[in-house]
Design a protein around this motif. Structure first.
Motif, PDB file in Angstrom:
ATOM      1  N   UNK A 138      -1.712   4.137   4.368  1.00 57.81           N
ATOM      2  CA  UNK A 138      -1.876   4.928   3.143  1.00 57.81           C
ATOM      3  C   UNK A 138      -3.317   5.437   3.046  1.00 57.81           C
ATOM      4  N   UNK A 139      -4.292   4.594   3.396  1.00 61.76           N
ATOM      5  CA  UNK A 139      -5.703   5.013   3.382  1.00 61.76           C
ATOM      6  C   UNK A 139      -5.935   6.174   4.344  1.00 61.76           C
ATOM      7  N   UNK A 140      -5.330   6.098   5.520  1.00 59.08           N
ATOM      8  CA  UNK A 140      -5.492   7.176   6.496  1.00 59.08           C
ATOM      9  C   UNK A 140      -4.968   8.496   5.938  1.00 59.08           C
ATOM     10  N   UNK A 141      -3.834   8.441   5.269  1.00 58.63           N
ATOM     11  CA  UNK A 141      -3.280   9.654   4.651  1.00 58.63           C
ATOM     12  C   UNK A 141      -4.234  10.194   3.582  1.00 58.63           C
ATOM     13  N   UNK A 142      -4.819   9.308   2.802  1.00 62.46           N
ATOM     14  CA  UNK A 142      -5.795   9.716   1.792  1.00 62.46           C
ATOM     15  C   UNK A 142      -6.995  10.382   2.456  1.00 62.46           C
ATOM     16  N   UNK A 143      -7.506   9.755   3.506  1.00 56.69           N
ATOM     17  CA  UNK A 143      -8.687  10.278   4.193  1.00 56.69           C
ATOM     18  C   UNK A 143      -8.429  11.635   4.840  1.00 56.69           C
ATOM     19  N   UNK A 144      -7.213  11.856   5.300  1.00 53.73           N
ATOM     20  CA  UNK A 144      -6.908  13.139   5.939  1.00 53.73           C
ATOM     21  C   UNK A 144      -6.566  14.228   4.927  1.00 53.73           C
ATOM     22  N   UNK A 145      -6.579  13.883   3.625  1.00 52.07           N
ATOM     23  CA  UNK A 145      -6.304  14.873   2.592  1.00 52.07           C
ATOM     24  C   UNK A 145      -4.828  15.107   2.339  1.00 52.07           C
ATOM     25  N   UNK A 146      -3.986  14.190   2.806  1.00 55.56           N
ATOM     26  CA  UNK A 146      -2.540  14.281   2.607  1.00 55.56           C
ATOM     27  C   UNK A 146      -2.059  12.976   1.970  1.00 55.56           C
ATOM     28  N   UNK A 147      -2.558  12.665   0.747  1.00 58.21           N
ATOM     29  CA  UNK A 147      -2.290  11.348   0.166  1.00 58.21           C
ATOM     30  C   UNK A 147      -0.829  11.131  -0.205  1.00 58.21           C
ATOM     31  N   UNK A 148      -0.454   9.857  -0.157  1.00 61.96           N
ATOM     32  CA  UNK A 148       0.830   9.400  -0.688  1.00 61.96           C
ATOM     33  C   UNK A 148       0.503   8.303  -1.695  1.00 61.96           C
ATOM     34  N   UNK A 149       1.450   7.947  -2.508  1.00 63.67           N
ATOM     35  CA  UNK A 149       1.223   6.902  -3.508  1.00 63.67           C
ATOM     36  C   UNK A 149       0.962   5.561  -2.823  1.00 63.67           C
ATOM     37  N   UNK A 150       0.126   4.733  -3.439  1.00 66.05           N
ATOM     38  CA  UNK A 150      -0.108   3.398  -2.877  1.00 66.05           C
ATOM     39  C   UNK A 150       1.202   2.630  -2.740  1.00 66.05           C
ATOM     40  N   UNK A 151       1.282   1.805  -1.705  1.00 70.03           N
ATOM     41  CA  UNK A 151       2.463   0.964  -1.469  1.00 70.03           C
ATOM     42  C   UNK A 151       1.977  -0.473  -1.591  1.00 70.03           C
ATOM     43  N   UNK A 152       2.282  -1.088  -2.732  1.00 69.25           N
ATOM     44  CA  UNK A 152       1.722  -2.400  -3.056  1.00 69.25           C
ATOM     45  C   UNK A 152       2.813  -3.404  -3.392  1.00 69.25           C
ATOM     46  N   UNK A 153       2.467  -4.678  -3.200  1.00 70.45           N
ATOM     47  CA  UNK A 153       3.322  -5.771  -3.650  1.00 70.45           C
ATOM     48  C   UNK A 153       4.725  -5.704  -3.078  1.00 70.45           C
ATOM     49  N   UNK A 154       5.697  -6.066  -3.886  1.00 76.39           N
ATOM     50  CA  UNK A 154       7.091  -6.090  -3.433  1.00 76.39           C
ATOM     51  C   UNK A 154       7.602  -4.721  -3.023  1.00 76.39           C
ATOM     52  N   UNK A 155       6.994  -3.663  -3.524  1.00 77.03           N
ATOM     53  CA  UNK A 155       7.378  -2.302  -3.144  1.00 77.03           C
ATOM     54  C   UNK A 155       7.237  -2.100  -1.625  1.00 77.03           C
ATOM     55  N   UNK A 156       6.323  -2.830  -0.999  1.00 70.48           N
ATOM     56  CA  UNK A 156       6.096  -2.694   0.440  1.00 70.48           C
ATOM     57  C   UNK A 156       7.324  -3.104   1.254  1.00 70.48           C
ATOM     58  N   UNK A 157       8.144  -3.983   0.716  1.00 68.95           N
ATOM     59  CA  UNK A 157       9.343  -4.423   1.447  1.00 68.95           C
ATOM     60  C   UNK A 157      10.274  -3.258   1.724  1.00 68.95           C
ATOM     61  N   UNK A 158      10.314  -2.280   0.841  1.00 73.08           N
ATOM     62  CA  UNK A 158      11.173  -1.102   1.023  1.00 73.08           C
ATOM     63  C   UNK A 158      10.569  -0.111   2.011  1.00 73.08           C
ATOM     64  N   UNK A 159       9.357  -0.415   2.494  1.00 73.55           N
ATOM     65  CA  UNK A 159       8.658   0.497   3.394  1.00 73.55           C
ATOM     66  C   UNK A 159       8.298  -0.164   4.726  1.00 73.55           C
TER      67      UNK A 159
END
Length: 180
Positions: A138-159
Motif C-alpha cells: 500500500x505504501x508503494x502505491x502511495x509513493x508512486x502516486x496511485x494510492x489505495x485505501x489502507x488495508x489494516x487489521x482483520x480487513x487484511x484477511x480479505x486481501x
C-alpha cells in the motif's frame, strides 16, 4: 477500492536474538528516493495512508509518541519511544514490547528499505511479515502516486494475509498456528 493483489514475497529472514526474542528482517526495494520513503515512514499524514497505525506526531525526532493501531472501528493507543532518527537513513522505536528499526539505503533505482521488527516469539514472525508485506504494498502505491485505501487489521484477511502468512512461514521455516 481498486483491486489489490499482493506483490511477490519480499526478501526476508528470521533471526533469534541472544535474549530469546526473534527479529524479522524484511527487505524491500522501492523505486523512490530515500527522502520520499523517509517521509512515508515518519509523517503522520503519510502514515495514515498506509500503516497499521496513525501517529500523534512526526516520528523524525527522538522521544515519546503515540501510535494508534486501527482495526475497523477499533482504535488502540500504544506508547512508543523513538530512539533513533537519522533522516533518510535510520528510524528506530519501541512499539509496545516490540522493537522496530527501519534502515534506508540509496540504490541506483531508488531505496532499499530494511525493516527489523523484533517480537517475543517466533510464531509471530510470519504474521508480522504478512502484515508488513501488505502495508508496504500500500505504501508503494502511495509513493508512486496511485494510492489505495489502507488495508489494516482483520480487513487484511480479505486481501491475502492468510496466504502471505503461510508463505512466509514456509520461507522462514517457522510453523504457524492457523487459528491466529
Amino acid at each position: 477500492m481498486e483491486t489489490y493483489e499482493p506483490s511477490t514475497l519480499a526478501d526476508a529472514r528470521a533471526e533469534q536474538a541472544t535474549d530469546g526474542r526473534w527479529t524479522l528482517v524484511f527487505i524491500r526495494d522501492f523505486p523512490h528516493p530515500p527522502a520520499r520513503v523517509w517521509r512515508a515512514l515518519t509523517k503522520p499524514a503519510d502514515l495514515t495512508e498506509w500503516a497499521p497505525y496513525t501517529a500523534d506526531r512526526d516520528l523524525d525526532t527522538l522521544g515519546p509518541a503515540t501510535l494508534t493501531m486501527i482495526d475497523g472501528d477499533e482504535h488502540v493507543d500504544i506508547a512508543v519511544e523513538v530512539t533513533q532518527a537519522d533522516p533518510e537513513h535510520t528510524l528506530a522505536y519501541s512499539w509496545g514490547t516490540d522493537l522496530l528499526r527501519w534502515d534506508l539505503a540509496p540504490t541506483a533505482s531508488g531505496t532499499r528499505l530494511t525493516l527489523r521488527h523484533t517480537v517475543a516469539d517466533a510464531s509471530w514472525v510470519p504474521q508480522v511479515a504478512a502484515g508488513w508485506h501488505i502495508c508496504l504494498d500500500v505504501a508503494d502505491r502511495l509513493l508512486e502516486g496511485n494510492p489505495i485505501a489502507p488495508i489494516r487489521g482483520n480487513k487484511a484477511r480479505a486481501h491475502g494475509w492468510d496466504s502471505l502468512r503461510d508463505a512466509y512461514a514456509t520461507k522462514l521455516d517457522i510453523p504457524t498456528d492457523e487459528a491466529n
